[in-house]
Design an enzyme around this catalytic site. Structure first.
Site, PDB file in Angstrom:
ATOM      1  N   VAL A 172      28.820  85.335   9.124  1.00 17.05           N
ATOM      2  CA  VAL A 172      29.558  86.082   8.110  1.00 17.05           C
ATOM      3  C   VAL A 172      31.046  85.965   8.439  1.00 17.05           C
ATOM      4  O   VAL A 172      31.445  86.005   9.604  1.00 17.05           O
ATOM      5  CB  VAL A 172      29.129  87.570   8.064  1.00 17.05           C
ATOM      6  CG1 VAL A 172      29.515  88.289   9.329  1.00 17.05           C
ATOM      7  CG2 VAL A 172      29.713  88.273   6.849  1.00 17.05           C
ATOM      8  N   SER A 173      31.852  85.741   7.410  1.00 18.56           N
ATOM      9  CA  SER A 173      33.295  85.758   7.597  1.00 18.56           C
ATOM     10  C   SER A 173      33.791  87.180   7.398  1.00 18.56           C
ATOM     11  O   SER A 173      33.119  88.004   6.779  1.00 18.56           O
ATOM     12  CB  SER A 173      33.988  84.821   6.609  1.00 18.56           C
ATOM     13  OG  SER A 173      33.853  85.308   5.286  1.00 18.56           O
ATOM     14  N   THR A 174      34.966  87.463   7.895  1.00 18.54           N
ATOM     15  CA  THR A 174      35.529  88.815   7.774  1.00 18.54           C
ATOM     16  C   THR A 174      35.668  89.209   6.305  1.00 18.54           C
ATOM     17  O   THR A 174      35.355  90.334   5.912  1.00 18.54           O
ATOM     18  CB  THR A 174      36.903  88.876   8.462  1.00 18.54           C
ATOM     19  OG1 THR A 174      36.760  88.436   9.811  1.00 18.54           O
ATOM     20  CG2 THR A 174      37.447  90.290   8.453  1.00 18.54           C
TER      21      THR A 174
END
Length: 548
Positions: free
Chosen positions: A13-15
């Site tokens: 997951v990206s921020t």
């Protein structure tokens, strides 16, 4: 007969995704664990990249670890929540799935459930990968279109620029927030001074040297260089203009993506310098840019490799021209501190090293190590003795991270207890839990990075025969290379050259994946000790540095 498949779970997951869409790591893992439990599949490993974009595999240590473990046959199937968790670029996705397929490992997505080993499965994978990439590109295009429109209307699209600060202004009935520029008086004075000094005839280095001696800093708190001075005098923001899209696709094309028709309009902010001063500076700059004072012949093969012993900056080409009584000109070549050359004496000294000496020393030392087995064996033996010892600081940091991550659960329970006793309100509890979760994510991301570094550094010792074969290929290529090719080869092989008292103290050879791949795949003119024979002997080693 029931086959017990060994499953490797991958989650990412990206921020931005977690904040906007709620694609939390915990949600992905819980879903995939439940799926494996339902279908009686054994999970042998969980690989989790936290806060990392899916546009490339750079910096995704858990994915790299998964691909390495796949080659060792540690699992039979890779399971992800959605295909775009592996990659948002179709070419990377297909490459990863193909690499897994070569190891007879199945790739499966929980959300898009199909087999990748069938013809229709491969087709579906390509289509979904293309859809994922289209989705990402569409979002990027929409953002870019909005920023173009903002620029055309004279609005600031963000970023730091000396002389201004960015602030939010509420506009219109919908109370839309726009970024605008406000003048910072003390920084504006520095900008005016730079323009006035250039208009008076001073050069870029002279201005940088004077500004640095006066104690001024750039917007990021660094010393001024010739390049930062040039960027200031060429930036139309100081005359009240907004310039946007000077370069397109910077991440991929860098300066090759220069746009000949950038957006340039009147901005909504106040100017710092007058139109007359701007025009005078631009006229002077364009006249100086026609002819360059640098007339080096390109034979500085060690440019950027030598490090200044005082400040650590790369040492760059330099020369002096002395005229004898009879009119004969003698050119002496040097490597000098890059900081001194661009920022002046307030930052560092020249610390010049004679170029003829440095180049002869490096070539001779390389040849000496390549052709003398005893010297090379001693170097490799010493390095292997210290190899594992150098990992102690990383191991200590890893131990500290694990302890700290474990302690976060105790803190969470403590706040739940305080909430139950009505000592903290719901909002305070929620905020504190979010902070603890973010802290744990940072710790686990760093844990993945350290584990990757440790596995690369200490998993195997450096093999003498392998190193000798690669260095032998280097000698073979250097023998017939042109000056530019030699420079490229040296930059591929040498990590850095350490200097002390104007003499070379050590040469660090950089055996990374790119360097080894180059020499393992390089064409050979004969069948004796060529690169093809190396590739048949053993696989590529992990990264290591050899000091000679």
């Amino acid at each position: 007969m029931l086959i017990n498949y060994r499953i490797a779970i991958y989650a990412r997951v990206s921020t931005e995704e977690q904040a906007e869409f709620g694609y939390s790591i915990d949600a992905q893992l819980d879903t995939l664990r439940a799926y494996c439990n339902l279908h009686q599949k054994t999970i042998v490993g969980e690989y989790v990249d936290r806060g990392v974009s899916g546009k490339s595999i750079d910096g995704r240590y858990e994915l790299q670890k998964l691909l390495r473990d796949a080659k060792q046959g540690l699992f039979d199937e890779v399971l992800v929540w959605k295909i775009n968790r592996i990659s948002r670029r179709t070419i990377d996705l297909l490459k990863i799935v193909e690499e897994l397929g070569q190891q007879r490992i199945t790739f499966r997505s929980f959300s898009e459930n199909f087999e990748t080993e069938t013809a229709m499965g491969k087709f579906a994978l390509q289509m979904l990968g293309a859809v994922g990439e289209l989705e990402r590109n569409t979002i990027v295009d929409n953002v870019r279109m909005g920023m173009k429109q903002r620029a055309r209307s004279g609005q600031w699209n963000g970023g730091k620029v000396l002389g201004y600060r960015s602030s939010q202004v509420v506009r219109g009935q919908r109370h839309r927030k726009d970024s605008t520029l406000e003048i910072v008086p003390e920084e504006a004075d520095i900008v005016r001074k730079i323009f006035e000094l250039y208009a008076s005839g001073k050069g870029l280095k002279a201005i940088a040297n004077q500004i640095n001696h006066e104690g001024h800093k750039t917007k990021r708190g660094n010393a001024f260089s010739t390049d930062s001075i040039k960027q200031i005098i060429l930036n139309p923001v100081y005359v009240g203009k907004i310039r946007y899209l000077q370069h397109e696709h910077w991440n991929e094309r860098r300066r090759k993506g220069k746009n000949d028709t950038p957006i340039l309009v009147d901005g909504s902010h106040d100017s710092i310098i007058s139109d007359d001063l701007w025009e005078k500076v631009q006229l002077l700059q364009s006249s100086k840019a026609v002819t360059s004072s640098r007339n080096f012949d390109g034979k500085y093969t060690l440019t950027g490799l030598m490090k200044c012993p005082q400040c650590g900056a790369a040492m760059v080409a330099s020369r002096t021209v002395n005229t004898l009584k009879d009119g004969t000109k003698i050119i002496r070549r040097y490597y000098s501190c890059g900081n001194f050359k661009s920022k002046g004496s307030s930052v560092c000294r020249a610390n010049s090293v004679k170029a003829d000496y440095a180049e002869a020393f490096v070539y001779q030392r390389l040849k000496e190590v390549i052709n003398n087995d005893r010297i090379l064996k001693d170097i490799i033996s010493t390095m292997n003795q210290h190899k594992k010892g150098n990992t102690v600081p990383l191991q200590n940091e890893l131990h500290h991270i694990i302890q700290k991550a474990d302690s976060i659960e105790g803190k969470r329970q403590k706040y739940f207890g305080l909430f139950e006793e009505e000592l903290v309100d719901r909002e305070t509890l929620a905020n504190r839990l979010d902070e603890l979760k973010a802290e744990k994510e940072r710790l686990l991301a760093r844990k993945s990075e350290i584990e990757w570094e440790l596995s690369n550094d200490s998993s195997q010792l450096v093999d003498f025969e392998y190193v000798r074969a690669i260095l032998g290929q280097l000698e073979h290529l250097l023998f017939k290379a042109s000056t530019e090719q030699i420079k490229s080869l040296l930059h591929l092989v040498i990590k850095q050259i350490n200097v002390k008292n104007r003499k070379i103290e050590a040469i660090e050879l950089n055996f990374n994946e790119e360097m080894q791949k180059h020499f393992l795949c390089a064409p050979s003119d004969d069948e004796s000790e060529g690169a093809s024979s190396i590739s048949r002997q053993r696989p590529t080693l992990y990264r290591f540095t050899l000091v000679i």
